[in-house]
Design a protein around this motif. Structure first.
Motif, mmCIF file in Angstrom:
data_model
loop_
_atom_site.group_PDB
_atom_site.id
_atom_site.type_symbol
_atom_site.label_atom_id
_atom_site.label_comp_id
_atom_site.label_asym_id
_atom_site.label_seq_id
_atom_site.Cartn_x
_atom_site.Cartn_y
_atom_site.Cartn_z
ATOM 1 N N GLY A 1 0.819 -1.198 0.000
ATOM 2 C CA GLY A 1 0.000 0.000 0.000
ATOM 3 C C GLY A 1 0.852 1.246 0.000
ATOM 4 N N MET A 2 0.232 2.366 -0.245
ATOM 5 C CA MET A 2 0.947 3.640 -0.226
ATOM 6 C C MET A 2 0.057 4.706 0.363
ATOM 7 N N GLY A 3 0.687 5.755 0.850
ATOM 8 C CA GLY A 3 -0.071 6.824 1.468
ATOM 9 C C GLY A 3 0.570 8.172 1.248
ATOM 10 N N TRP A 4 -0.224 9.194 1.473
ATOM 11 C CA TRP A 4 0.252 10.569 1.444
ATOM 12 C C TRP A 4 0.099 11.171 2.838
ATOM 13 N N PHE A 5 1.137 11.853 3.274
ATOM 14 C CA PHE A 5 1.158 12.452 4.603
ATOM 15 C C PHE A 5 1.497 13.934 4.498
ATOM 16 N N ARG A 6 1.145 14.688 5.527
ATOM 17 C CA ARG A 6 1.575 16.077 5.658
ATOM 18 C C ARG A 6 1.647 16.400 7.141
ATOM 19 N N PRO A 7 2.425 17.393 7.517
ATOM 20 C CA PRO A 7 2.499 17.762 8.930
ATOM 21 C C PRO A 7 1.148 18.282 9.431
ATOM 22 N N ALA A 8 0.908 18.079 10.710
ATOM 23 C CA ALA A 8 -0.283 18.593 11.370
ATOM 24 C C ALA A 8 0.106 19.028 12.774
ATOM 25 N N PRO A 9 -0.679 19.895 13.396
ATOM 26 C CA PRO A 9 -0.350 20.327 14.765
ATOM 27 C C PRO A 9 -0.125 19.139 15.689
ATOM 28 N N GLY A 10 1.035 19.069 16.261
ATOM 29 C CA GLY A 10 1.351 17.979 17.170
ATOM 30 C C GLY A 10 1.817 16.707 16.503
ATOM 31 N N ASP B 1 -3.630 -3.930 -3.998
ATOM 32 C CA ASP B 1 -4.548 -4.956 -4.503
ATOM 33 C C ASP B 1 -5.917 -4.741 -3.879
ATOM 34 N N GLY B 2 -6.916 -4.582 -4.711
ATOM 35 C CA GLY B 2 -8.235 -4.287 -4.168
ATOM 36 C C GLY B 2 -8.554 -2.826 -4.315
ATOM 37 N N ASP B 3 -9.652 -2.428 -3.818
ATOM 38 C CA ASP B 3 -10.127 -1.072 -4.036
ATOM 39 C C ASP B 3 -10.214 -0.259 -2.750
ATOM 40 N N TYR B 4 -9.502 -0.666 -1.716
ATOM 41 C CA TYR B 4 -9.607 0.071 -0.468
ATOM 42 C C TYR B 4 -8.820 1.367 -0.535
ATOM 43 N N THR B 5 -9.497 2.451 -0.220
ATOM 44 C CA THR B 5 -8.835 3.747 -0.091
ATOM 45 C C THR B 5 -9.330 4.424 1.179
ATOM 46 N N TYR B 6 -8.511 5.329 1.678
ATOM 47 C CA TYR B 6 -8.854 6.114 2.873
ATOM 48 C C TYR B 6 -8.495 7.561 2.604
ATOM 49 N N VAL B 7 -9.365 8.456 3.031
ATOM 50 C CA VAL B 7 -9.094 9.891 2.941
ATOM 51 C C VAL B 7 -9.515 10.515 4.259
ATOM 52 N N THR B 8 -8.658 11.302 4.861
ATOM 53 C CA THR B 8 -8.980 11.899 6.140
ATOM 54 C C THR B 8 -10.125 12.897 6.013
ATOM 55 N N ASP B 9 -10.841 13.093 7.100
ATOM 56 C CA ASP B 9 -12.065 13.895 7.061
ATOM 57 C C ASP B 9 -11.842 15.323 6.557
ATOM 58 N N SER B 10 -10.722 15.908 6.903
ATOM 59 C CA SER B 10 -10.499 17.311 6.555
ATOM 60 C C SER B 10 -10.353 17.554 5.057
ATOM 61 N N TYR C 1 4.301 14.240 1.776
ATOM 62 C CA TYR C 1 5.222 13.113 1.686
ATOM 63 C C TYR C 1 4.483 11.861 1.228
ATOM 64 N N CYS C 2 5.072 11.185 0.297
ATOM 65 C CA CYS C 2 4.590 9.877 -0.120
ATOM 66 C C CYS C 2 5.297 8.817 0.729
ATOM 67 N N ALA C 3 4.562 7.791 1.100
ATOM 68 C CA ALA C 3 5.137 6.713 1.896
ATOM 69 C C ALA C 3 4.639 5.376 1.390
ATOM 70 N N ALA C 4 5.469 4.365 1.549
ATOM 71 C CA ALA C 4 5.126 3.018 1.120
ATOM 72 C C ALA C 4 5.037 2.079 2.313
ATOM 73 N N ASP C 5 3.988 1.283 2.306
ATOM 74 C CA ASP C 5 3.855 0.169 3.244
ATOM 75 C C ASP C 5 4.191 -1.067 2.432
ATOM 76 N N THR C 6 5.439 -1.459 2.499
ATOM 77 C CA THR C 6 5.936 -2.460 1.555
ATOM 78 C C THR C 6 5.302 -3.830 1.768
ATOM 79 N N TYR C 7 5.155 -4.248 3.030
ATOM 80 C CA TYR C 7 4.721 -5.613 3.311
ATOM 81 C C TYR C 7 3.420 -5.693 4.108
ATOM 82 N N GLY C 8 2.748 -4.567 4.265
ATOM 83 C CA GLY C 8 1.521 -4.577 5.058
ATOM 84 C C GLY C 8 1.774 -4.480 6.545
ATOM 85 N N LEU C 9 2.974 -4.031 6.926
ATOM 86 C CA LEU C 9 3.357 -3.969 8.332
ATOM 87 C C LEU C 9 3.527 -2.530 8.828
ATOM 88 N N GLY C 10 3.182 -1.600 7.996
ATOM 89 C CA GLY C 10 3.355 -0.201 8.353
ATOM 90 C C GLY C 10 4.218 0.504 7.317
#
Length: 115
Positions: A30-39, A51-60, A92-101
């Motif tokens: 999996g892969m994700g996009w991050f940005r700084p936030a307060p704290g 693999d599959g169609d799961y996506t997540y988008v933060t509420d903001s 920042y782009c990040a990769a979860d290479t093996y499903g472990l974070g």
């Protein structure tokens, strides 16, 4: 070792759009996009499972940002519409290479939204 390269950042006026791209040198879980936030040094904005169609988008950013992938190119996109000044950040782009974070990070791409 997996490498990531972001592109697509820049300056835009409020209400505008940008599309960020992250090219991975190989396939990941999996892969994700991050940005700084307060704290938080890096806060998850959006993520996708390769693999599959799961996506997540933060509420903001829900309804404004969309994450997608091109499996043929090992590329993940973050389409950002209706941008607001508070979206200004290094993304920042990040990769979860093996499903472990998330274990691999790109250098980041700066987005500046002016009012």
């Amino acid at each position: 070792q997996l490498q990531l390269a972001e592109s697509g950042g820049g300056s835009v006026q409020a209400g505008g759009s940008l599309r960020l791209s992250c090219d991975a040198s190989g396939r990941t879980y999996g892969m994700g996009w991050f940005r700084p936030a307060p704290g938080k040094e890096r806060d998850l904005v959006a993520s996708i499972i390769w693999d599959g169609d799961y996506t997540y988008v933060t509420d903001s950013v829900k309804g404004r940002f969309t994450i997608s992938r091109d499996p043929d190119k090992n590329t993940v996109y973050l389409q950002m519409n209706s941008l607001k000044p508070e979206d200004t950040a290094v993304y920042y782009c990040a990769a979860d290479t093996y499903g472990l974070g998330y274990d691999t990070w790109g250098p980041g791409t700066r987005v500046v939204v002016s009012s």
